[in-house]
Design a protein around this motif. Structure first.
Motif, PDB file in Angstrom:
ATOM      1  N   HIS A   1     -16.426 -22.464  -2.083  1.00  0.00           N
ATOM      2  CA  HIS A   1     -16.410 -23.739  -2.275  1.00  0.00           C
ATOM      3  C   HIS A   1     -15.913 -24.568  -3.183  1.00  0.00           C
ATOM      4  CE1 HIS A   1     -21.158 -22.251  -0.241  1.00  0.00           C
ATOM      5  NE2 HIS A   1     -20.054 -21.745   0.167  1.00  0.00           N
ATOM      6  N   ILE A   2     -14.913 -24.625  -3.261  1.00  0.00           N
ATOM      7  CA  ILE A   2     -14.062 -25.483  -3.513  1.00  0.00           C
ATOM      8  C   ILE A   2     -12.966 -25.701  -2.438  1.00  0.00           C
ATOM      9  CG2 ILE A   2     -12.330 -25.695  -5.666  1.00  0.00           C
ATOM     10  CD1 ILE A   2     -15.064 -25.402  -5.856  1.00  0.00           C
ATOM     11  N   PRO A   3     -12.513 -26.663  -2.016  1.00  0.00           N
ATOM     12  CA  PRO A   3     -12.243 -26.752  -0.297  1.00  0.00           C
ATOM     13  C   PRO A   3     -10.501 -27.811  -0.899  1.00  0.00           C
ATOM     14  CG  PRO A   3     -14.183 -28.041   0.157  1.00  0.00           C
ATOM     15  CD  PRO A   3     -13.296 -27.339  -1.640  1.00  0.00           C
TER      16      PRO A   3
ATOM     17  N   ASP B   1     -17.497 -34.723  -1.058  1.00  0.00           N
ATOM     18  CA  ASP B   1     -19.078 -34.020  -0.732  1.00  0.00           C
ATOM     19  C   ASP B   1     -19.812 -34.806   0.017  1.00  0.00           C
ATOM     20  OD1 ASP B   1     -21.289 -33.708  -1.428  1.00  0.00           O
ATOM     21  OD2 ASP B   1     -20.808 -32.889  -3.466  1.00  0.00           O
ATOM     22  N   ASN B   2     -20.001 -34.329   1.394  1.00  0.00           N
ATOM     23  CA  ASN B   2     -21.060 -35.107   2.005  1.00  0.00           C
ATOM     24  C   ASN B   2     -22.510 -35.278   1.876  1.00  0.00           C
ATOM     25  OD1 ASN B   2     -21.575 -35.797   4.675  1.00  0.00           O
ATOM     26  ND2 ASN B   2     -22.842 -33.860   5.263  1.00  0.00           N
ATOM     27  N   SER B   3     -22.913 -34.305   0.936  1.00  0.00           N
ATOM     28  CA  SER B   3     -24.640 -34.430   0.534  1.00  0.00           C
ATOM     29  C   SER B   3     -24.167 -35.406  -0.263  1.00  0.00           C
ATOM     30  CB  SER B   3     -24.340 -33.024  -0.231  1.00  0.00           C
ATOM     31  OG  SER B   3     -24.473 -32.877  -1.324  1.00  0.00           O
TER      32      SER B   3
ATOM     33  N   TYR C   1     -12.531 -36.800   7.800  1.00  0.00           N
ATOM     34  CA  TYR C   1     -13.722 -36.723   7.867  1.00  0.00           C
ATOM     35  C   TYR C   1     -14.365 -37.363   8.240  1.00  0.00           C
ATOM     36  CZ  TYR C   1     -13.524 -33.776   3.749  1.00  0.00           C
ATOM     37  OH  TYR C   1     -13.124 -33.056   3.345  1.00  0.00           O
ATOM     38  N   ILE C   2     -15.221 -37.428   9.852  1.00  0.00           N
ATOM     39  CA  ILE C   2     -15.840 -38.210  10.468  1.00  0.00           C
ATOM     40  C   ILE C   2     -17.168 -38.542  10.105  1.00  0.00           C
ATOM     41  CG2 ILE C   2     -16.332 -38.629  13.041  1.00  0.00           C
ATOM     42  CD1 ILE C   2     -14.466 -36.711  13.878  1.00  0.00           C
ATOM     43  N   LEU C   3     -17.269 -39.216   9.780  1.00  0.00           N
ATOM     44  CA  LEU C   3     -18.895 -39.971   9.596  1.00  0.00           C
ATOM     45  C   LEU C   3     -19.567 -40.772  10.394  1.00  0.00           C
ATOM     46  CD1 LEU C   3     -18.080 -41.444   5.814  1.00  0.00           C
ATOM     47  CD2 LEU C   3     -18.072 -39.882   6.544  1.00  0.00           C
ATOM     48  N   ASP C   4     -18.889 -41.409  11.136  1.00  0.00           N
ATOM     49  CA  ASP C   4     -19.445 -42.128  12.588  1.00  0.00           C
ATOM     50  C   ASP C   4     -19.899 -40.831  13.410  1.00  0.00           C
ATOM     51  OD1 ASP C   4     -20.544 -43.573  14.439  1.00  0.00           O
ATOM     52  OD2 ASP C   4     -19.183 -45.095  14.460  1.00  0.00           O
TER      53      ASP C   4
ATOM     54  N   HIS D   1     -15.296 -23.893   6.935  1.00  0.00           N
ATOM     55  CA  HIS D   1     -16.645 -23.835   6.348  1.00  0.00           C
ATOM     56  C   HIS D   1     -16.730 -23.625   5.325  1.00  0.00           C
ATOM     57  CE1 HIS D   1     -15.762 -22.091  10.877  1.00  0.00           C
ATOM     58  NE2 HIS D   1     -17.142 -21.940  10.918  1.00  0.00           N
ATOM     59  N   SER D   2     -15.914 -24.101   4.657  1.00  0.00           N
ATOM     60  CA  SER D   2     -15.656 -24.168   3.113  1.00  0.00           C
ATOM     61  C   SER D   2     -16.588 -25.583   2.115  1.00  0.00           C
ATOM     62  CB  SER D   2     -14.227 -24.887   2.524  1.00  0.00           C
ATOM     63  OG  SER D   2     -13.902 -25.782   2.737  1.00  0.00           O
ATOM     64  N   HIS D   3     -16.999 -26.355   3.256  1.00  0.00           N
ATOM     65  CA  HIS D   3     -18.684 -27.291   2.623  1.00  0.00           C
ATOM     66  C   HIS D   3     -19.176 -28.150   4.105  1.00  0.00           C
ATOM     67  CE1 HIS D   3     -14.078 -29.142   3.170  1.00  0.00           C
ATOM     68  NE2 HIS D   3     -14.350 -30.693   2.682  1.00  0.00           N
ATOM     69  N   SER D   4     -19.543 -28.576   3.812  1.00  0.00           N
ATOM     70  CA  SER D   4     -20.871 -29.328   5.010  1.00  0.00           C
ATOM     71  C   SER D   4     -19.961 -30.346   5.238  1.00  0.00           C
ATOM     72  CB  SER D   4     -21.652 -29.770   4.534  1.00  0.00           C
ATOM     73  OG  SER D   4     -21.586 -30.646   3.272  1.00  0.00           O
TER      74      SER D   4
END
Length: 493
Positions: free
Chosen positions: A74-76, A82-84, A324-327, A419-422
Motif C-alpha cells: 500500500h505504498i503507491p 489518499d481517498n479516505s 484521480y476522478i473525484l466527480d 490495486h494499491s489504494h482506494s
C-alpha cells in the motif's frame, strides 16, 4: 574483523540508488570501480533484476522489504492521493511542489506516516520477520525502516518547527540498529552532511562503525542516495557517482585482513533500485502537461484542500502519473479519450473489479486482462488476456507462455499499482524521452528520469558475493524470501 563468533553469516545489502547495468559495467571495464569489480568476479552478477512499479524509491524499498507489490504493502508511489482522507500524500518530490503542498505535511509523511501509518500492517518486513527468530537487523539511511523496536528519534532544530512531533522528538517502530542522518546516529559525535539523511560517505562510515565494533547484525540494509540527483541532471551515463561510492566500499572491505576474508565473513550484495530514462531537451516535445490535456475539467490545486467542486487530482511520479476522478458523474471513458489524444502516452490503464483495461495514445486497440487463466509467464503467474498484446509488448508462444518485452513483469506490476489504494483513478505511463507535469511538478529536460513501467527504469543490477545462492526469480518482490533464507543459514567457522 572477526565475525565468526556470530551464529549466522551476516548479510550486507548495499542499495546504490539509480545504479544501472550498463554504467556499472563500463565503470568496471575502465577501472573506476575496483571494489564492485572484485565482488562481481568473485560472486554472481545478475544484470536484469525487475524493480517494482512505479519505479520510485519508497515503493521499491517497500517491495524489497515486504516481498510484496504495492497492492499488498500500500505504498503507491512518491506522490499519491489518499481517498479516505481526501489529501495528496507526498514524500518529497521536489522543493516547489513540496512547499505548495505544505512542508510540515510532507516531512511528517516521509519521516513518520510512511512507516507507521501508510505501510500496511497486513504485511511484514524482513526486519520484523528476523526479529521473530531473535535475529537483529540494521537499517542505514533508508526511509522505509519498519521493525519492532521502539526508537526515540530527534528532529534537527532546522526541521523541528516543520514537524508535528512533540518537543522535536517522536517514537517510531524501527530496526534494533537504526541510522537515519541527524534523526538517529550510530556514531554519537558524527555530523550528518545532509539534514534528513547522510550522504554516501556518512552511510559508509555508519556501516564501517558496525564492522569495527563487531556489531554487524544478521541483516544490514544500507542506502547510498547521492547518485540519483546527479543522474537526474547529468544523464544516465554519468560514472563519477559510481567511482565515488566504490571508493567507500573499498574502505569498508579494507577493514578486513583481505577482501577475500571480507567475503568469508559476510554475504555481500550490491544492487540498484531503479534505472533512469534519458530525457529529451525541448519542453514542448517531451513534457506532458496533464493540466493542458484535461483543461476542460476542474482540477484540484495542491496548495489547498480538495474542494467538493474539484473533478480531478493529478499525482505525478516523474514518468508515470495517477489521474484521480473525484466527480462521480464524470465518465471514466471520457478522461481516457482525452488522454489518448496525446501520442506521448504509451500506456493508459484502469481497473474494473479484477479486470485491467489498457489503451494507448501511441497505438490503436485495447487489451483486457485479469489474474488466473490459460496463459503463464516466466514467474509462474497465470493470466486471462484478450486484445492487442502489442500494447504491453507481450508475445505468446505456442504453449501459451507469456513473454515480456519492453515492460518486465508488466501484468503483475500494473495490476499492483491499480490495486494499491482506494479510489477511482487511471495510471498513465510516458513513452521514453518524455515526462509528466502537473502543478509545480519538477522535470528533468536534458537529464534523466524514472517512475515508468519501461525496462529502462525497471531493470537493475544485483551483485552477490560470499554465497553461491541466488533468488528464485530475478525480481525485487522475491528478494525478501531470498534474504531470509540467507540470514537463517548457519555459518560454519
Amino acid at each position: 574483523m572477526n565475525q565468526n563468533t556470530q551464529q549466522t553469516k551476516p548479510v550486507i545489502l548495499l542499495n546504490i540508488d539509480s545504479l544501472m547495468p550498463r554504467p556499472l559495467e563500463i565503470a568496471i571495464q575502465t577501472g573506476r570501480a575496483p571494489a564492485l569489480q572484485y565482488l562481481m568476479e568473485n560472486g554472481s552478477y545478475l544484470s536484469n533484476m525487475v524493480s517494482s512499479f512505479p519505479t520510485m524509491s519508497v515503493t521499491i524499498d517497500s517491495t524489497l522489504l515486504t516481498g510484496t507489490y504495492a497492492d499488498k504493502h500500500h505504498i503507491p508511489g512518491l506522490n499519491w492521493f489518499d481517498n479516505s482522507q481526501q489529501e495528496v500524500i507526498n514524500y518529497g518530490t521536489g522543493f516547489r511542489e513540496t512547499f505548495r503542498l505544505g512542508m510540515r505535511r510532507s516531512i511528517h509523511n516521509m519521516l513518520y506516516n510512511l512507516n507507521n501509518v501508510h505501510l500496511s500492517d497486513e504485511v511484514t518486513t524482513i526486519y520484523e520477520e528476523l526479529a521473530k527468530s531473535g535475529t537483529p537487523s540494521a537499517s542505514i539511511n533508508a526511509f522505509v525502516y519498519r521493525g519492532n523496536t521502539p526508537k526515540r528519534l530527534h528532529t534537527p532544530k532546522l526541521l523541528s518547527t516543520l514537524t508535528h512531533f512533540e518537543n522535536g522528538a517522536w517514537t517510531t517502530e524501527a530496526t534494533s540498529i537504526f541510522s537515519l542522518g541527524s534523526f538517529s546516529k550510530l556514531r554519537p559525535r558524527s555530523i550528518a552532511t545532509q539534514i534528513a539523511a547522510g550522504n554516501y560517505k556518512y552511510t559508509a562510515r555508519e556501516l564501517q562503525y558496525l564492522i569495527r565494533k563487531n556489531r554487524l547484525p544478521g541483516f544490514t540494509f544500507c542506502i547510498f542516495q547521492d547518485m540519483d540527483a546527479r543522474i537526474h541532471f547529468r544523464g544516465p551515463m554519468d560514472l563519477k557517482g559510481i567511482a565515488k561510492i566504490d571508493r567507500e566500499i573499498q574502505k569498508t572491505l579494507n577493514l578486513y585482513s583481505s577482501w577475500e576474508e571480507a567475503l568469508n565473513q559476510n554475504i555481500w550484495m550490491v544492487m540498484g533500485d531503479n534505472g533512469h530514462a534519458p530525457m529529451g531537451s525541448k519542453y514542448r516535445s517531451f513534457i506532458i502537461d496533464l493540466r493542458k490535456i484535461l483543461k476542460k475539467y476542474r482540477i484540484a490545486r495542491i496548495q489547498r484542500h480538495v474542494h467538493k467542486k474539484d473533478q480531478l487530482v493529478f499525482c505525478v511520479n516523474q514518468r508515470m502519473a495517477y489521474v484521480y476522478i473525484l466527480d462521480k458523474n464524470l465518465s471514466q471513458p471520457a478522461i481516457v479519450e482525452r488522454l489518448k489524444s496525446d501520442n506521448r502516452i504509451d500506456i493508459i490503464a484502469w481497473k474494473n473489479e479484477d479486470n485491467i483495461h489498457i489503451e494507448s495514445g501511441m497505438r490503436s486497440g485495447s487489451l483486457n486482462y485479469s489474474p488466473d487463466g490459460a496463459y503463464m509467464d516466466m514467474y509462474e503467474q497465470t493470466w486471462s488476456i484478450d486484445g492487442e498484446l502489442e500494447l504491453l509488448d507481450l508475445t505468446v508462444s505456442d504453449d501459451k507462455k507469456l513473454i515480456y518485452g519492453d515492460y518486465p513483469d508488466a501484468l503483475a506490476r500494473l495490476s499492483s499499482a491499480l490495486h494499491s489504494h482506494s479510489g477511482r483513478f487511471i495510471v498513465v505511463n510516458a513513452k521514453p524521452g518524455c515526462e509528466f507535469k502537473a502543478q509545480s511538478t519538477p522535470f528533468h529536460l536534458g537529464g534523466a528520469a524514472h517512475g515508468s513501467l519501461h525496462k529502462q527504469e525497471s531493470l537493475v543490477p544485483l551483485l552477490i558475493a560470499g554465497t553461491t545462492a541466488k533468488p528464485k526469480f530475478r525480481r525485487f518482490v522475491d528478494m525478501k524470501e531470498f534474504i531470509l533464507q540467507l540470514a537463517s543459514q548457519q555459518h560454519k567457522d
